[in-house]
Motif scaffolding. Structure first.
Motif, short mmCIF file in Angstrom:
data_model
loop_
_atom_site.label_atom_id
_atom_site.label_comp_id
_atom_site.label_asym_id
_atom_site.label_seq_id
_atom_site.Cartn_x
_atom_site.Cartn_y
_atom_site.Cartn_z
N TYR B 45 39.55 33.17 41.69
CA TYR B 45 38.78 34.34 41.25
C TYR B 45 39.65 35.35 40.50
CZ TYR B 45 35.50 32.36 44.55
OH TYR B 45 34.66 31.51 45.20
N LYS B 305 36.31 44.02 40.78
CA LYS B 305 36.23 42.73 41.45
C LYS B 305 37.20 42.72 42.63
CE LYS B 305 36.51 38.01 39.74
NZ LYS B 305 37.12 37.22 38.64
N VAL B 307 38.72 40.40 45.80
CA VAL B 307 38.87 39.04 46.31
C VAL B 307 39.53 39.12 47.67
CG1 VAL B 307 39.82 36.74 45.87
CG2 VAL B 307 39.22 38.20 43.93
N GLU B 337 31.82 43.09 42.01
CA GLU B 337 31.88 41.72 42.50
C GLU B 337 32.80 41.61 43.72
OE1 GLU B 337 32.60 38.99 39.20
OE2 GLU B 337 33.57 37.61 40.59
N ASN B 339 34.40 38.57 46.19
CA ASN B 339 34.54 37.15 46.53
C ASN B 339 35.29 37.08 47.84
OD1 ASN B 339 33.69 35.89 43.79
ND2 ASN B 339 35.14 37.52 43.28
N LYS B 341 36.24 34.86 51.41
CA LYS B 341 36.24 33.54 52.01
C LYS B 341 37.09 33.51 53.27
CE LYS B 341 37.33 28.79 50.75
NZ LYS B 341 38.18 28.05 49.82
#
Lengths: 265, 420
Positions: B45, B305, B307, B337, B339, B341
């Motif tokens: 990303y 963004k 991450v 955004e 992201n 995980k």
């Protein structure tokens, strides 16, 4: 007193949550300075009343009217109701970590002041008032810096509610089972706080399951709520009667006869 | 391979100093590593275009930059200017039991010993960690003697001037039962590129309090890492606060090498505009009875963004591990955004491990409560959103730092670009 203008008038109110009707034809009239106790068994709709009056999302009014201080309460936003002088002391105040109690109090006091056309309170003045209020309800000053209700015990949360009430000086205070989970010392403290706020222009609705709080806060009127409506009203002696009889008599048929017994202030 | 990496390798070849064996090792690995693309999991990303296009280069000039003033903070200042240690800013007298020295100033024997440990905590998989091995300018060794509690925090500031490329490297050793607080922060001018890696070797029963403030914004490119090796009964409490820049990436590794270690990591990020911040946090539970608690919260606005990759690896023998990973995110605009995980790999059967990642909504009950106190919905939302971050600021062990950072974060939060 009968000529005094009402502070709160609830007429034939039907309300509920998600299609489930809980309040079923509720009538109540409160004049400035009066203390009303609403008692009743679990599930009668006691807490729902508070939520409906405060405007909580999801609580829908089907019919009926509520007039607060001359205004149509049901058309007002939650915060407008608060700024107009309605205060609900929660049975289970929510914990808000990350928002300090003092920051919260300032935002809240400023909102009420703004609604009254007053300037924002200075931080030092607020701190002074908050300290005094903490002292009055016996809440350690350190709690002002903590997150709102964060990690507070049940009793501390109730005292925090009371502290807010002292600062906001509402016209009508609804205490939703403020006595639940309190030991006798805490109960007396809460009662003392409430009694100190009784005045000609401030009214109270004390929602409770038990009579014991009413030993310390003498109500002018006692109402019995069952299945969403007031089935019996009387003076303080009614609470004692309930204490000795419990609520089982509500199930008998003659309740209907008392349903219209309305107390004229 | 990219031109940038080729250049880095060739520059690494030219450095001949006490670190040469490690540099060679790193260069060998780099030579066989392919430059990450969007298909490379660790960089999926986060684009490295900003590195490839960077015109930054090593410069010798002094800078006018100063470490950010932190009110009421009294710290032992360790200042890097464009990757070089500024010896003049070191205190004349260090507290007893604390030593700070350049690797190049050690004697031969000490250097050999230092070489044994250098870059052994930082895992080899970090591409820019290898770049830093190859190009590190001044390697600073910090060490606390056994049983010593250093009262003042050690502050490692990196000052990066306009257009500079730098590679900062620190190795910190906490002796048995010792205590140290370390603050890492950065002051960056535009178009600068910095890699900064710090390894922490935390001996038995030692306690490390750690902060990394990555508040640089704009056209800065920063890639760095904090790597912690934790021995028996040691504890660590780390707080990361990050804004974003053209590229800001941090890799942390918390390695439970000893038993009964307690590790906490709290990370806050607030991103706006076109900023990017990427945190890859890995926890290795190699032995039994370790505890890890990770809280990562971010607020992302504008077109920014975020991450987050949170990996917890519980090895087969790491029974009785307690590990918790909580990631909550708030999107302030439609164009922002996130992201995220979480990756749990659990090979032991008697462990308690929980994770959650949510794109948080404001709690309805809390919103209602604030409104019943007269606070309007918009303002209540702001209070709750800020509270979401503030909760982790409240958990910072050093009150001087939390009092300093709180208004900075509040200010940034209030200026965030909301696009609904």
């Amino acid at each position: 007193m009968s000529n005094t203008k009402s502070l709160l008038t609830i007429k034939d109110l039907y309300a509920g949550i998600e299609e489930k009707q809980i309040i079923k034809g509720f009538n109540l009239d409160i004049k400035p300075g009066e203390v009303h106790a609403i008692m009743g068994p679990n599930g009668a709709g006691k807490s729902t009343m508070g939520y409906v009056l405060s405007g909580r999302d999801g609580y829908e009014v089907e019919s009926g009217s509520v007039t607060f201080n001359g205004q149509n309460l049901l058309e007002m936003e939650i915060e407008e109701r608060a700024n107009a002088g309605l205060f609900l002391a929660f049975q289970y105040p929510v914990e808000i970590p990350g928002v300090s109690n003092l920051e919260f109090l300032k935002a809240s006091v400023d909102a009420v002041r703004a609604a009254n056309g007053e300037e924002a309170i200075s931080s030092s003045e607020l701190l002074k008032q908050a300290k005094a209020a903490c002292k009055q309800v016996d809440l350690p000053l350190a709690f002002l810096k903590r997150g709102v209700n964060e990690g507070f015990s049940g009793g501390e949360k109730k005292r925090n509610e009371l502290m807010q009430m002292l600062l906001l000086k509402p016209k009508l205070c609804i205490l939703d089972e403020t006595d639940s989970g309190l030991d006798i010392d805490a109960l007396q403290l809460v009662a003392k706080g409430v009694n100190s706020q009784r005045s000609e222009d401030r009214s109270f609705i004390i929602v409770t399951h038990y009579q014991r709080l009413l030993d310390y806060i003498k109500p002018d009127f006692v109402h019995v709520l069952a299945d969403g409506k007031i089935v019996k009203s009387g003076d303080a002696s009614l609470a004692l009667e309930l204490e000795s009889q419990g609520y089982s008599w509500l199930e008998s048929a003659d309740v209907e006869n008392n349903a219209e017994t309305k107390v004229e202030g | 391979m990219s031109e940038w990496l080729e250049s880095a390798i060739s520059r690494g070849h030219q450095i001949d100093d006490w670190l040469a064996p490690k540099r060679t090792q790193a260069i060998d690995l780099l030579s066989t590593t392919s430059w990450p693309t969007r298909k490379t999991e660790a960089w999926r990303y986060t684009s490295l275009r900003a590195v490839q296009n960077s015109k930054a280069h090593e410069i010798e000039t002094k800078t006018n930059l100063l470490p950010e003033h932190i009110t009421n903070l009294s710290a032992i200042e360790l200042v890097f200017v464009n990757g070089k240690l500024d010896k003049e800013q070191l205190p004349d007298v260090l507290p007893k039991g604390l030593s700070i020295c350049l690797g190049s100033d050690l004697n031969k024997e000490q250097q050999l010993q230092a070489l044994d440990n250098f870059s052994e905590i930082k895992p080899k998989r970090h591409l820019f960690g290898l770049v830093n091995d190859a190009l590190a300018q001044d390697v600073v060794m910090v060490s606390v003697e056994d049983g010593v509690n250093i009262a003042e925090p050690l502050r490692i500031s990196s000052l990066l001037s306009l257009g500079s490329e730098s590679h900062t490297r620190v190795y910190v050793t906490l002796g048995e039962g010792s205590q140290l607080a370390v603050i890492e922060d950065v002051q960056a001018e535009g178009d600068s590129l910095n890699t900064a890696f710090v390894e922490y070797n935390v001996s038995a029963k030692a306690h490390l309090e750690h902060y990394r403030f990555a508040l640089q914004t704009g056209s800065n490119v920063s890639v760095g890492g904090c790597h912690f090796n934790l021995l028996d009964h040691s504890t660590m409490h780390s707080t990361i606060v990050a804004f974003g820049s053209d590229l800001s990436r941090l890799d942390t590794d918390i390695i439970h090498s000893g038993q009964f270690v307690d590790a906490k990591l709290n990370a806050i990020y607030l991103l706006d505009g076109n900023e990017l911040f990427d945190l890859h946090a890995t926890v290795e539970h190699a032995v039994p009875n370790g505890t890890t608690e990770e809280n990562v919260r971010c607020i992302v606005a504008g077109r920014a963004k975020a991450v987050f990759n949170g990996r917890i690896h519980i090895h087969r023998d790491a029974q009785k591990t307690l590990a918790e990973l909580n990631n909550r995110n708030l999107l302030m605009s439609k164009t922002a955004e996130i992201n995220t995980k979480p990756e749990l790999e659990i090979y032991a059967d008697d462990v308690r491990c929980a994770h959650g990642a949510t794109s948080a909504q404001v709690d309805d009950k809390a919103l209602y409560y604030l409104q019943t106190r007269g606070i309007d919905r918009a303002k209540a939302n702001v209070m709750l959103n800020f509270g979401f971050i503030n909760e982790l600021i409240d958990l910072m062990p050093n009150a001087v730092l939390s009092e300093w950072i709180r208004p900075i974060i509040r200010q940034r939060f209030s200026e965030m670009e909301v696009r609904v």
